[in-house]
Write an enzyme that holds these catalytic residues in place. Structure first.
Site, short mmCIF file in Angstrom:
data_model
loop_
_atom_site.label_atom_id
_atom_site.label_comp_id
_atom_site.label_asym_id
_atom_site.label_seq_id
_atom_site.Cartn_x
_atom_site.Cartn_y
_atom_site.Cartn_z
N GLY A 1 0.74 -1.45 -0.05
CA GLY A 1 -0.02 -0.04 0.13
C GLY A 1 0.82 1.10 -0.01
O GLY A 1 2.03 1.21 -0.57
N ARG B 1 -20.06 3.45 8.45
CA ARG B 1 -19.98 5.12 8.43
C ARG B 1 -19.14 5.62 7.04
O ARG B 1 -18.49 4.85 6.55
CB ARG B 1 -19.37 5.52 9.59
CG ARG B 1 -17.75 5.17 9.61
CD ARG B 1 -17.00 6.00 10.78
NE ARG B 1 -15.89 5.61 11.14
CZ ARG B 1 -14.80 6.22 10.70
NH1 ARG B 1 -14.88 7.18 9.68
NH2 ARG B 1 -13.61 5.44 10.71
N GLU C 1 -8.79 -1.14 1.76
CA GLU C 1 -7.90 -1.74 2.67
C GLU C 1 -8.39 -2.44 3.76
O GLU C 1 -9.45 -1.95 4.39
CB GLU C 1 -7.02 -0.52 3.48
CG GLU C 1 -6.50 0.77 2.71
CD GLU C 1 -6.03 1.86 3.80
OE1 GLU C 1 -5.55 1.28 4.57
OE2 GLU C 1 -6.24 2.87 3.47
N HIS D 1 -7.40 -10.04 13.62
CA HIS D 1 -6.67 -11.29 14.17
C HIS D 1 -5.15 -10.85 14.04
O HIS D 1 -4.62 -9.78 13.44
CB HIS D 1 -6.77 -12.46 13.27
CG HIS D 1 -5.88 -13.60 13.59
ND1 HIS D 1 -6.38 -14.56 14.68
CD2 HIS D 1 -4.77 -14.18 13.05
CE1 HIS D 1 -5.53 -15.44 14.65
NE2 HIS D 1 -4.42 -15.18 13.95
N LYS E 1 0.72 -0.38 10.34
CA LYS E 1 1.28 -1.31 10.86
C LYS E 1 1.73 -0.76 12.64
O LYS E 1 1.60 -1.37 13.52
CB LYS E 1 2.35 -2.10 10.26
CG LYS E 1 2.36 -3.80 10.75
CD LYS E 1 3.30 -4.30 9.90
CE LYS E 1 2.90 -4.25 8.38
NZ LYS E 1 4.28 -4.84 7.80
N PHE F 1 -9.85 13.97 9.99
CA PHE F 1 -9.71 14.19 11.19
C PHE F 1 -8.65 15.12 11.70
O PHE F 1 -7.80 15.43 10.72
CB PHE F 1 -9.17 12.89 11.92
CG PHE F 1 -10.31 11.70 11.96
CD1 PHE F 1 -11.26 11.71 12.78
CD2 PHE F 1 -10.36 10.78 11.00
CE1 PHE F 1 -12.39 10.52 12.83
CE2 PHE F 1 -11.23 9.89 10.85
CZ PHE F 1 -12.32 9.65 11.90
N1 RBF Z 1 -8.76 7.23 6.77
C1 RBF Z 1 -9.33 8.52 6.66
O1 RBF Z 1 -8.76 9.48 6.14
N2 RBF Z 1 -10.54 8.55 7.25
C2 RBF Z 1 -11.43 7.68 7.90
O2 RBF Z 1 -12.49 7.77 8.04
C3 RBF Z 1 -10.72 6.52 7.87
N3 RBF Z 1 -11.53 5.35 8.46
C4 RBF Z 1 -10.82 4.13 8.48
C5 RBF Z 1 -11.51 3.12 9.11
C6 RBF Z 1 -11.02 1.71 9.18
C7 RBF Z 1 -11.79 0.64 9.54
C8 RBF Z 1 -9.51 1.61 8.53
C9 RBF Z 1 -9.12 0.09 8.62
C10 RBF Z 1 -8.95 2.60 7.83
C11 RBF Z 1 -9.79 3.77 8.09
N4 RBF Z 1 -9.06 4.95 7.37
C12 RBF Z 1 -9.51 6.14 7.14
C13 RBF Z 1 -7.56 4.68 6.41
C14 RBF Z 1 -6.51 5.03 7.14
O3 RBF Z 1 -6.18 6.41 7.13
C15 RBF Z 1 -5.06 4.40 6.79
O4 RBF Z 1 -5.50 2.80 6.93
C16 RBF Z 1 -3.96 4.82 7.27
O5 RBF Z 1 -3.05 4.19 6.61
C17 RBF Z 1 -4.03 4.39 8.77
O6 RBF Z 1 -2.58 4.99 9.11
P1 ADP Z 2 0.91 -1.20 3.28
O1 ADP Z 2 1.09 0.22 3.38
O2 ADP Z 2 1.93 -1.98 2.54
O3 ADP Z 2 -0.35 -1.72 3.12
P2 ADP Z 2 0.47 -1.71 6.26
O4 ADP Z 2 1.36 -0.96 7.24
O5 ADP Z 2 -0.82 -1.24 5.91
O6 ADP Z 2 1.33 -1.73 5.05
O7 ADP Z 2 0.70 -3.09 6.60
C1 ADP Z 2 -0.17 -4.03 5.83
C2 ADP Z 2 0.49 -5.36 5.74
O8 ADP Z 2 0.60 -5.98 7.10
C3 ADP Z 2 -0.50 -6.34 4.98
O9 ADP Z 2 -0.26 -6.33 3.55
C4 ADP Z 2 -0.09 -7.83 5.64
O10 ADP Z 2 0.94 -8.22 4.84
C5 ADP Z 2 0.34 -7.38 7.32
N1 ADP Z 2 -0.62 -7.66 8.13
C6 ADP Z 2 -0.36 -8.30 9.37
N2 ADP Z 2 -1.22 -8.37 10.20
C7 ADP Z 2 -2.45 -7.75 9.35
C8 ADP Z 2 -3.77 -7.64 9.69
N3 ADP Z 2 -4.32 -8.25 11.02
N4 ADP Z 2 -4.62 -7.03 8.97
C9 ADP Z 2 -4.05 -6.56 7.72
N5 ADP Z 2 -2.77 -6.79 7.40
C10 ADP Z 2 -1.78 -7.33 8.41
MG MG Z 3 -2.26 -0.94 4.02
#
Ligand code: RBF
Ligand code: ADP
Ligand code: MG
Length: 174
Positions: free
Chosen positions: A15, A104, A79, A84, A21, A109
């Site tokens: 991503g 939602r 995403e 887990h 993470k 934010f």
């Molecule tokens: N990003 C936003 O900018 N606004 C949101 O309301 C938002 N909600 C999220 C809710 C969930 C359940 C998840 C998994 C991600 C969300 N994100 C949102 C994305 C988030 O910005 C992204 O996963 C970042 O990389 C987290 O640091």
């Molecule tokens: P990226 O920007 O590459 O998506 P993230 O920081 O979002 O990086 O981490 C995502 C990666 O973390 C996933 O692609 C997967 O390999 C690993 N991962 C480990 N635990 C989880 C989890 N519980 N849910 C989603 N991804 C997870």
């Molecule tokens: Mg990601």
């Protein structure tokens, strides 16, 4: 949303590398091809459902679809945070997902802390809602057991049900 439950499957790709993470909320990203296939009525926002990797166990999940207003992304993403604790990353594996409900809209934010708090609330909400019998039954779906059951098969099955119900109705009327 008429397209829910929505089944999809795709490879876990890298991503934006923003360190989700490190925030304790890693999100497995789908390739653009999966994002582009989303039906029109599945808008941006936060969804919940079930997910598995390859043929592994099925877990609860939350998914964010959209442009992440907090980060002002220019690319629409899908995403999935799998609820887990995995020991290792799973880039390159196949992520199977059924989205069952909507939580939602996406929001901007004032701080990263506020975003993280919102995501934790989403996770709690998803955990609770997925325990409802109507959602639990999707966990048992053949989609997760049989890799040859394609998302397209699932779409055909959902669009065919009303048609056959309708034809039964017509038959019954005669
Ligand atoms: N990003 C936003 O900018 N606004 C949101 O309301 C938002 N909600 C999220 C809710 C969930 C359940 C998840 C998994 C991600 C969300 N994100 C949102 C994305 C988030 O910005 C992204 O996963 C970042 O990389 C987290 O640091
Ligand atoms: P990226 O920007 O590459 O998506 P993230 O920081 O979002 O990086 O981490 C995502 C990666 O973390 C996933 O692609 C997967 O390999 C690993 N991962 C480990 N635990 C989880 C989890 N519980 N849910 C989603 N991804 C997870
Ligand atoms: Mg990601």
């Amino acid at each position: 949303m008429k397209s829910l439950p929505y089944f999809c499957r795709g490879e876990v790709v890298r991503g934006f590398g923003r360190g989700s993470k490190e925030l304790g909320i890693p999100t497995a990203n789908f390739p653009a091809s999966v994002v582009e296939e989303l039906p029109e009525d599945i808008g941006t926002g936060i969804y919940y459902g079930w997910a598995s990797l390859d043929n592994g166990p099925i877990h609860k999940m939350v998914m964010s679809i959209g442009w992440n207003p907090y980060y002002k992304n220019t690319i629409k993403s899908m995403e999935t945070h799998v609820i887990h604790n995995f020991k290792e990353d799973f880039y390159g594996q196949t992520l199977n997902v059924v989205m069952v409900g909507y939580i939602r809209p996406e929001r901007g934010f004032d701080s990263l802390d506020a975003l993280i708090t919102a995501i934790h609330n989403d996770i709690e909400e998803a955990k609770q809602r997925l325990d409802l019998p109507e959602h639990l039954k999707l966990k048992e779906d053949s989609f997760f057991k049989d890799p040859t059951t394609t998302p397209q098969d699932k779409m055909a099955a959902t669009t065919m049900t009303p048609i056959s119900a309708e034809s039964k109705h017509i038959m019954n009327g005669h």
